[in-house]
Motif scaffolding. Structure first.
Motif, PDB file in Angstrom:
ATOM      1  N   VAL A 105      39.616  37.695  38.807  1.00 27.81           N
ATOM      2  CA  VAL A 105      40.760  37.412  39.659  1.00 27.81           C
ATOM      3  C   VAL A 105      40.619  35.990  40.193  1.00 27.81           C
ATOM      4  O   VAL A 105      39.539  35.390  40.108  1.00 27.81           O
ATOM      5  N   THR A 106      41.690  35.458  40.757  1.00 22.61           N
ATOM      6  CA  THR A 106      41.657  34.113  41.317  1.00 22.61           C
ATOM      7  C   THR A 106      41.912  34.175  42.811  1.00 22.61           C
ATOM      8  O   THR A 106      42.502  35.118  43.330  1.00 22.61           O
ATOM      9  N   GLY A 107      41.454  33.125  43.511  1.00 20.33           N
ATOM     10  CA  GLY A 107      41.667  33.044  44.952  1.00 20.33           C
ATOM     11  C   GLY A 107      40.381  32.731  45.676  1.00 20.33           C
ATOM     12  O   GLY A 107      39.396  32.268  45.076  1.00 20.33           O
ATOM     13  N   GLU A 108      40.378  32.983  46.970  1.00 15.19           N
ATOM     14  CA  GLU A 108      39.157  32.816  47.750  1.00 15.19           C
ATOM     15  C   GLU A 108      38.275  34.039  47.515  1.00 15.19           C
ATOM     16  O   GLU A 108      38.770  35.156  47.391  1.00 15.19           O
ATOM     17  N   ALA A 109      36.976  33.823  47.497  1.00 15.99           N
ATOM     18  CA  ALA A 109      36.058  34.863  47.041  1.00 15.99           C
ATOM     19  C   ALA A 109      36.249  36.188  47.779  1.00 15.99           C
ATOM     20  O   ALA A 109      36.433  37.240  47.166  1.00 15.99           O
ATOM     21  N   PHE A 110      36.222  36.157  49.119  1.00 15.81           N
ATOM     22  CA  PHE A 110      36.263  37.418  49.845  1.00 15.81           C
ATOM     23  C   PHE A 110      37.596  38.132  49.665  1.00 15.81           C
ATOM     24  O   PHE A 110      37.656  39.360  49.580  1.00 15.81           O
ATOM     25  N   GLN A 111      38.689  37.358  49.571  1.00 16.86           N
ATOM     26  CA  GLN A 111      40.001  37.970  49.386  1.00 16.86           C
ATOM     27  C   GLN A 111      40.128  38.597  48.002  1.00 16.86           C
ATOM     28  O   GLN A 111      40.692  39.684  47.848  1.00 16.86           O
ATOM     29  N   GLY A 112      39.597  37.906  47.002  1.00 14.12           N
ATOM     30  CA  GLY A 112      39.644  38.453  45.644  1.00 14.12           C
ATOM     31  C   GLY A 112      38.859  39.745  45.520  1.00 14.12           C
ATOM     32  O   GLY A 112      39.295  40.693  44.858  1.00 14.12           O
ATOM     33  N   ILE A 113      37.702  39.790  46.154  1.00 13.88           N
ATOM     34  CA  ILE A 113      36.877  41.008  46.118  1.00 13.88           C
ATOM     35  C   ILE A 113      37.614  42.163  46.785  1.00 13.88           C
ATOM     36  O   ILE A 113      37.653  43.286  46.265  1.00 13.88           O
ATOM     37  N   LEU A 114      38.224  41.896  47.937  1.00  5.91           N
ATOM     38  CA  LEU A 114      38.944  42.953  48.650  1.00  5.91           C
ATOM     39  C   LEU A 114      40.165  43.425  47.862  1.00  5.91           C
ATOM     40  O   LEU A 114      40.460  44.628  47.818  1.00  5.91           O
ATOM     41  N   ARG A 115      40.882  42.506  47.236  1.00  8.93           N
ATOM     42  CA  ARG A 115      42.043  42.908  46.430  1.00  8.93           C
ATOM     43  C   ARG A 115      41.604  43.801  45.271  1.00  8.93           C
ATOM     44  O   ARG A 115      42.269  44.801  44.961  1.00  8.93           O
ATOM     45  N   ALA A 116      40.498  43.435  44.643  1.00  9.14           N
ATOM     46  CA  ALA A 116      40.006  44.241  43.520  1.00  9.14           C
ATOM     47  C   ALA A 116      39.618  45.635  43.991  1.00  9.14           C
ATOM     48  O   ALA A 116      39.955  46.638  43.349  1.00  9.14           O
ATOM     49  N   ALA A 117      38.910  45.706  45.112  1.00  6.97           N
ATOM     50  CA  ALA A 117      38.477  47.010  45.630  1.00  6.97           C
ATOM     51  C   ALA A 117      39.675  47.872  46.007  1.00  6.97           C
ATOM     52  O   ALA A 117      39.709  49.079  45.730  1.00  6.97           O
ATOM     53  N   GLU A 118      40.683  47.249  46.619  1.00  7.47           N
ATOM     54  CA  GLU A 118      41.867  48.006  47.014  1.00  7.47           C
ATOM     55  C   GLU A 118      42.634  48.505  45.801  1.00  7.47           C
ATOM     56  O   GLU A 118      43.109  49.650  45.762  1.00  7.47           O
ATOM     57  N   SER A 119      42.748  47.655  44.789  1.00 11.71           N
ATOM     58  CA  SER A 119      43.521  48.030  43.603  1.00 11.71           C
ATOM     59  C   SER A 119      42.884  49.180  42.844  1.00 11.71           C
ATOM     60  O   SER A 119      43.578  49.949  42.165  1.00 11.71           O
ATOM     61  N   ARG A 120      41.577  49.325  42.962  1.00 14.61           N
ATOM     62  CA  ARG A 120      40.865  50.391  42.251  1.00 14.61           C
ATOM     63  C   ARG A 120      40.572  51.600  43.150  1.00 14.61           C
ATOM     64  O   ARG A 120      39.958  52.555  42.708  1.00 14.61           O
ATOM     65  N   GLY A 121      40.989  51.539  44.401  1.00 13.06           N
ATOM     66  CA  GLY A 121      40.710  52.648  45.311  1.00 13.06           C
ATOM     67  C   GLY A 121      39.229  52.860  45.524  1.00 13.06           C
ATOM     68  O   GLY A 121      38.744  53.998  45.561  1.00 13.06           O
TER      69      GLY A 121
END
Length: 292
Positions: free
Chosen positions: A78-94
């Motif tokens: 994913v792209t973006g700032e590191a912490f935001q990208g990690i959180l988006r990935a975690a949220e998208s996968r539940g």
């Protein structure tokens, strides 16, 4: 536990996190998403090159990491700032858990905004396991920091519910202050009298801790309760060293505006200073709290 997100920046630190996530998946049967974040504040051509390289490296990691054998694992860039990208990935996968390695520290930046791990913990609802120690097997000497708050009890219940620790292996540490000790010492009472006073205070605190644990639906053996007359962080570090703990469990406090700037002094000190694995669990969000 159904799903774990593990973040990688392709360093040795994040490789430990991937191996730990693999062990967790093999124990619990959960799936893993391995996520790498590409900085989007650069030309599109460089972003594309970094994405392609990340995909190549991640394919190699998932194929060669022994702990991932027979584990359901997908790679995600994913792209973006590191912490935001990690959180988006975690949220998208539940995800039920985020696993990360300790990030390289940048002193001035850390003072004002914190490490990536800290920013993930502050900004998201997910328990975060920061992997500091060697990965040789499941955690077998977990230590929970209990301060008689619901946050600390929730952290322990979360660790148990996720299958990260076994209840019969759990030890707890609680720091206390003998409030009148300084006054007694100031008037030169005999050492034996001072010792008796501290012992009575310790007994009272032990009773309070037992009541709290029972009310919190936590079963901890009497011999596994460690009461230390000290400031909390020093107490945690001391008992962790004495027990050879391989995991420390802490709750973080608060979800308001201030909480997004501060994790809580004890949780922050534990994350920044201990060289063993740390599970940091945020408090229940208002939307998750039971009605009534």
């Amino acid at each position: 536990m159904r799903h774990v997100t593990v973040a990688t920046d392709f360093s040795a630190r994040s490789q430990r996190a991937l191996r730990r996530a693999g062990l967790i998946a093999r124990t619990t049967g959960c799936a893993i998403t391995l996520v790498h974040v590409v900085d989007d504040e650069q030309p599109d051509s460089l972003i594309a090159v970094e994405r392609d390289e990340a995909v190549r490296i991640m394919a190699g990691l998932t194929a060669t990491t022994a702990e991932l054998r027979d584990v359901r694992c997908e790679a995600l860039v994913v792209t973006g700032e590191a912490f935001q990208g990690i959180l988006r990935a975690a949220e998208s996968r539940g995800s039920d858990l985020i696993v990360m390695g300790p990030h390289r520290r940048q002193l001035l930046r850390d003072i004002f905004v914190g490490t990536t791990v800290e920013r993930v913990i502050r900004s998201g609802p997910f328990p975060v396991l920061m992997v500091n120690g060697p990965v040789a097997g499941p955690h077998v000497r977990p230590l929970a920091a209990i301060d008689l708050s619901e946050s600390s009890a929730r952290a322990v219940r979360t660790a148990l519910a996720l299958g990260l620790v076994a209840a019969d292996m759990l030890a707890v540490v609680h720091a206390f202050t003998a409030a009148g000790k300084g006054k007694l010492a100031a008037v030169d009472v005999p050492g034996a009298v001072l010792g008796d006073y501290v012992a009575r205070e310790r007994d009272q605190v032990r009773r309070e801790l037992s009541v709290f644990l029972e009310a919190s639906r936590l079963t901890v053996a009497e011999t596994a309760m460690h009461l230390v007359e000290d400031v909390p962080f020093d107490a945690i570090g001391r008992v962790a060293g004495e027990l050879g703990a391989d995991l420390v469990i802490v709750g973080t406090h608060g979800r308001g505006a201030l909480a997004r700037l501060l994790l809580g002094s004890v949780a922050e000190a534990v994350l920044r200073s201990l060289d063993i694995d740390v599970l940091a669990v945020p408090p229940l969000r208002a939307s998750e709290a039971p009605e009534g």
